[in-house]
Design a protein around this motif. Sequence first.
Motif, PDB file in Angstrom:
ATOM      1  N   PRO A  56    -127.061 -43.841  78.088  1.00 28.12           N
ATOM      2  CA  PRO A  56    -128.278 -44.070  78.877  1.00 28.12           C
ATOM      3  C   PRO A  56    -127.958 -44.102  80.363  1.00 28.12           C
ATOM      4  CG  PRO A  56    -127.528 -46.114  77.891  1.00 28.12           C
ATOM      5  CD  PRO A  56    -126.637 -45.024  77.372  1.00 28.12           C
ATOM      6  N   LYS A  57    -128.876 -43.616  81.141  1.00 24.71           N
ATOM      7  CA  LYS A  57    -128.716 -43.621  82.594  1.00 24.71           C
ATOM      8  C   LYS A  57    -129.230 -44.957  83.133  1.00 24.71           C
ATOM      9  CE  LYS A  57    -128.841 -38.735  83.232  1.00 24.71           C
ATOM     10  NZ  LYS A  57    -129.529 -37.752  82.522  1.00 24.71           N
ATOM     11  N   PRO A  58    -128.499 -45.558  84.081  1.00 21.74           N
ATOM     12  CA  PRO A  58    -128.943 -46.857  84.606  1.00 21.74           C
ATOM     13  C   PRO A  58    -130.223 -46.713  85.428  1.00 21.74           C
ATOM     14  CG  PRO A  58    -127.046 -46.054  85.831  1.00 21.74           C
ATOM     15  CD  PRO A  58    -127.261 -45.103  84.682  1.00 21.74           C
ATOM     16  N   ASP A  59    -131.099 -47.676  85.262  1.00 24.52           N
ATOM     17  CA  ASP A  59    -132.356 -47.694  86.008  1.00 24.52           C
ATOM     18  C   ASP A  59    -132.187 -48.636  87.192  1.00 24.52           C
ATOM     19  OD1 ASP A  59    -134.935 -47.454  86.853  1.00 24.52           O
ATOM     20  OD2 ASP A  59    -135.834 -48.529  85.162  1.00 24.52           O
ATOM     21  N   ARG A  60    -132.068 -48.090  88.381  1.00 25.40           N
ATOM     22  CA  ARG A  60    -131.789 -48.897  89.565  1.00 25.40           C
ATOM     23  C   ARG A  60    -132.941 -49.826  89.909  1.00 25.40           C
ATOM     24  NH1 ARG A  60    -128.689 -44.880  93.787  1.00 25.40           N
ATOM     25  NH2 ARG A  60    -126.937 -44.381  92.413  1.00 25.40           N
ATOM     26  N   ALA A  61    -134.157 -49.377  89.712  1.00 25.71           N
ATOM     27  CA  ALA A  61    -135.307 -50.221  90.023  1.00 25.71           C
ATOM     28  C   ALA A  61    -135.343 -51.436  89.099  1.00 25.71           C
ATOM     29  CB  ALA A  61    -136.594 -49.423  89.894  1.00 25.71           C
ATOM     30  N   LYS A  62    -135.066 -51.234  87.835  1.00 29.64           N
ATOM     31  CA  LYS A  62    -135.060 -52.343  86.882  1.00 29.64           C
ATOM     32  C   LYS A  62    -133.938 -53.329  87.206  1.00 29.64           C
ATOM     33  CE  LYS A  62    -135.152 -53.195  81.913  1.00 29.64           C
ATOM     34  NZ  LYS A  62    -135.092 -52.571  80.584  1.00 29.64           N
ATOM     35  N   GLU A  63    -132.757 -52.815  87.543  1.00 33.13           N
ATOM     36  CA  GLU A  63    -131.646 -53.689  87.913  1.00 33.13           C
ATOM     37  C   GLU A  63    -131.965 -54.485  89.170  1.00 33.13           C
ATOM     38  OE1 GLU A  63    -128.085 -51.413  88.293  1.00 33.13           O
ATOM     39  OE2 GLU A  63    -128.104 -50.771  86.201  1.00 33.13           O
ATOM     40  N   ALA A  64    -132.567 -53.842  90.158  1.00 33.33           N
ATOM     41  CA  ALA A  64    -132.920 -54.541  91.394  1.00 33.33           C
ATOM     42  C   ALA A  64    -133.950 -55.630  91.116  1.00 33.33           C
ATOM     43  CB  ALA A  64    -133.457 -53.550  92.419  1.00 33.33           C
TER      44      ALA A  64
END
Length: 77
Positions: A56-64
């Motif tokens: 899976p590709k990391p979701d930067r918005a979700k992590e932020a």
Amino acid sequence: MYLLLAIVLAMILGFILIMLGPLVGGIVAFGVVAGCLFRGVYLLHDMHRRISRITPKPDRAKEAYQNYIKERENVSS
């Protein structure tokens, strides 16, 4: 067993290339080496493409957003 077979075939190919002479043998040897290198690069590209579909590709918005929530919980407690 396959390694021994590969060594024997490489020896036979080397002997044939030496008998063909330096010009023809050199061109054929260069073609064999270049072909193996291009095939290796193609296989690496294919493996990368297949693995990138699985992971899976990391979701930067979700992590932020999750980091923001954690910081907000730490400040308010």
